[in-house]
Design an enzyme around this catalytic site. Sequence first.
Site, mmCIF file in Angstrom:
data_model
loop_
_atom_site.group_PDB
_atom_site.id
_atom_site.type_symbol
_atom_site.label_atom_id
_atom_site.label_comp_id
_atom_site.label_asym_id
_atom_site.label_seq_id
_atom_site.Cartn_x
_atom_site.Cartn_y
_atom_site.Cartn_z
ATOM 1 N N TYR A 1 0.861 -1.193 0.000
ATOM 2 C CA TYR A 1 0.000 0.000 0.000
ATOM 3 C C TYR A 1 0.887 1.230 0.000
ATOM 4 O O TYR A 1 1.851 1.296 0.775
ATOM 5 C CB TYR A 1 -0.888 0.017 1.253
ATOM 6 C CG TYR A 1 -1.662 1.313 1.398
ATOM 7 C CD1 TYR A 1 -2.978 1.404 0.960
ATOM 8 C CD2 TYR A 1 -1.066 2.452 1.940
ATOM 9 C CE1 TYR A 1 -3.688 2.598 1.057
ATOM 10 C CE2 TYR A 1 -1.759 3.652 2.040
ATOM 11 C CZ TYR A 1 -3.064 3.716 1.601
ATOM 12 O OH TYR A 1 -3.757 4.900 1.676
ATOM 13 N N GLU B 1 -3.274 7.438 -4.270
ATOM 14 C CA GLU B 1 -3.134 6.173 -3.535
ATOM 15 C C GLU B 1 -2.998 5.012 -4.519
ATOM 16 O O GLU B 1 -3.752 4.935 -5.486
ATOM 17 C CB GLU B 1 -4.383 5.976 -2.661
ATOM 18 C CG GLU B 1 -4.381 4.675 -1.871
ATOM 19 C CD GLU B 1 -5.720 4.448 -1.159
ATOM 20 O OE1 GLU B 1 -5.894 4.939 -0.046
ATOM 21 O OE2 GLU B 1 -6.579 3.768 -1.748
#
Length: 380
Positions: A101, A190
């Site tokens: 992530y 993101e």
Amino acid sequence: MNLYEYQGKELFAQYRIPIPKGKLAVNRSDAVGYALQAGFPVVVKAQVLTGGRGKSGGIKVVKNEAELDRAVDDVFSLRIKGFAVEKVLIEEGVNIDKEIYMSILTNRATEKITLIACGQGGMDIEEVAKKDAAAVLKMDIDPLIGLRSHHFLKLFRHLEISDQSVIYQMKHIAGKMYEMFNELYLSLVEINPLIITSGKRVLALDSKTVIDDNGFPFLKEMERFANQDDKNRDEIDAKNANLSFVALDGDIGCIVNGAGLAMATMDMIKHFGGDPANFLDIGGSSNPDKVVNALKIITRNPRVKAILFNIFGGITRCDDVAKGIKEALLKSPISLPIVIRLTGTNQSEGVEILKGLKLPATSSMQEAVKMAVEKCGGVK
Ligand code: GDP
Ligand code: MN
């Protein structure tokens, strides 16, 4: 403004952040055609402005032609958190060795830019953070100093990455994310998951990109991303009509004069158990056109079940607002219930005009708000 995955990936490509090969399809037959061109395994990804598509069946890895029609049909028939699937991204399937992530965002609490990274990618990052806060690395970046070597050292140590080629690729990607974040006025970029393939290639498999709307005046070319969903379209039309408008998810369309009163109106709607469909300040001017334009934008939203006017006449004159309502209704009758609170300058003239339209007006804000909530089926 939130971008779709495929739009974010278009920006990734522009910034040379590697992504899998893919093509956007807007109907089933194109989707099947593109998948056959791409070869197997191929991934069918629902394009909706919400996360957690994987969990809702919106991401299908298809291994062979026999499964293809069914997978495409299934994804197009989904409703993900209320969003219908109108577009799908068809992507080449890749072998995943590790999912990471990584995001860069505006951190209002620290007044810095923050880079967040975690070795357990692919999953909901909030869930991971709840279970194991230490698994999530958060690094503040001073915008005047930028992303430096010490950040990278910390990042690779945290992710336990030692392979030189992977380090090189990740450094390039993080650097480009930071560049993109600054140049495009983003409030979030993101990648979840950022993956390492079995062949040690690093690829952005997903994208979540949010543009700070205040950046739009400086980024004319980004407007190509707007008009893609009804909320964005409403906000752009409102801006062109000189209205301060923010689209929300509820069912009470609000028309208010003054930003403070508009905020108070939304608070009161919530207080009485309702849900506003928008923030709207028609401003202090006395121009019936503004009301006409506001009604046009609000009534085309299929979620709106009632319209609430909250007018405190100061510079805004109550009779002008009433004229605007009359004009709008003459042009195109509105079948939705309308609740009106009118008080202040030229109140009695305004009430007179509304009487002619068989629209009662109250001078009490509480009463009007309660009535609007009831018209929408009461407390949610
Ligand atoms: P999200 O659920 O909306 O965040 O959608 P993502 O694009 O992040 O996909 C969810 C998960 O699907 C990823 O974490 C991967 O595990 C899996 N996935 C997506 N694309 C591929 C692919 O090309 N190959 C494989 N094997 N898995 C994939
Ligand atoms: Mn994801």
